[in-house]
Design a protein around this motif. Sequence first.
Motif: not given
Length: 408
Positions: A158-159, A164-168, A323-325
């Motif tokens: 997933q990461l 690098a942006i970490g979110s869509v 996102n990463q969360a």
Amino acid sequence: MTAADLTDERLRQATGLRGYATELVDRVRAGELGMVPVVAGLLVICVVLQILNPIFLSSTNLVNLLMECVPVGIIALGIVCVLLVGQIDLSVGSISGLSAAIMAILVVKEGWPAWLAVLLALVTGCAIGLLYAEIFNRVGIPTFVITLAGLLSFLGLQLKALGAIGSVNLPFDSGLVEFAQLNFVPAWLSYVFVLLAAAGLFVVGFLHAAKRRTANLSARSMQFLLVRSGVLAVGLGFVAWYLNRTRGIGWMFVLFVVLALVLHYALTSTKWGKAVYAVGGNVEAARRAGINVRLVYASVLAICTTLAAFGGVLGAARLAAANQASGGGDVNLNAIAAAVIGGTSLFGGRGTAFAAVLGMLVIQSISSGLTLLSLDSSYRFFVTGVVLLLAVGVDSLARRSRTTHGRA
């Protein structure tokens, strides 16, 4: 005479409302508590939180509460299936996050139609479950270890996918976001659903009673069936009216309930469901009875991971972002806790699809109530942990009671 024999004898003597009350008392004495503890607990939680903050039971807060239940609640439905066969899946959070990332990347960056991106995310989830089943059935590694490895591996994927942006971010005008945030059932249609639910309960009860009478067994009276359906209609009708005072019932919550009903039917009215309970009750006895145990394990693991993927997609749509969360934090813990708090046994063989719904309502009520009281997440974790411990304790005591009555 066992508790089951005593219950059947008393039910032959009074099959109406009195017979039902007698049967309920006998079941509680025999340790067959069903959903009584969790319903009682939910009522206590609601009363306490309402006393502490009168806003808690406002229609506005309840509408938000129901919508927030859905993503993790759908994941909890899959956890119920796995727990029923005495196994566990610790990776549902990572799978939901990876599926959310796949869906968001395909929709936003690759320009895929939303339905196709969601379908691929679900296929990915299903493939992971089948991979788990293959490892478990052929190698014999415990699902605890397999899914723990999956938790770490799919979190890494997933990461990596998010970069690098970490979110869509999903566009707010997309159908997925509108479905998860803005689409609500029209008031008139909500009452139609209430009537259909009451009528469906009556029809199912009537057909079941007719089948038992044909076999010369005790059955529910017409009076009981009518009263039960009437109570359901009045109760759900009041809930619909109260929620319709603001935005009403979200279509996403309706989807959650429909999925629970479908899973409930599959578990209680199909050969597959009977096989699931048999494997969870005694795997060796199920194998000797001719049940394909490996296939049962494969099916429940695939269902669990597919529902985890679906929950992740809806969670991303609810937040309009992946996102990463996503799938992190307490998603894993809440999904498992919801299934257990709702009445699914950690020992296998006992539980229903509605356990996920009730358990999720308990967890989300605690979260919403403590948020309204301006208390931080530490209190929520503590209270949820206490409730989980109580739920497992009740299940253990019920198992001991069933064993004692069975010997008697």
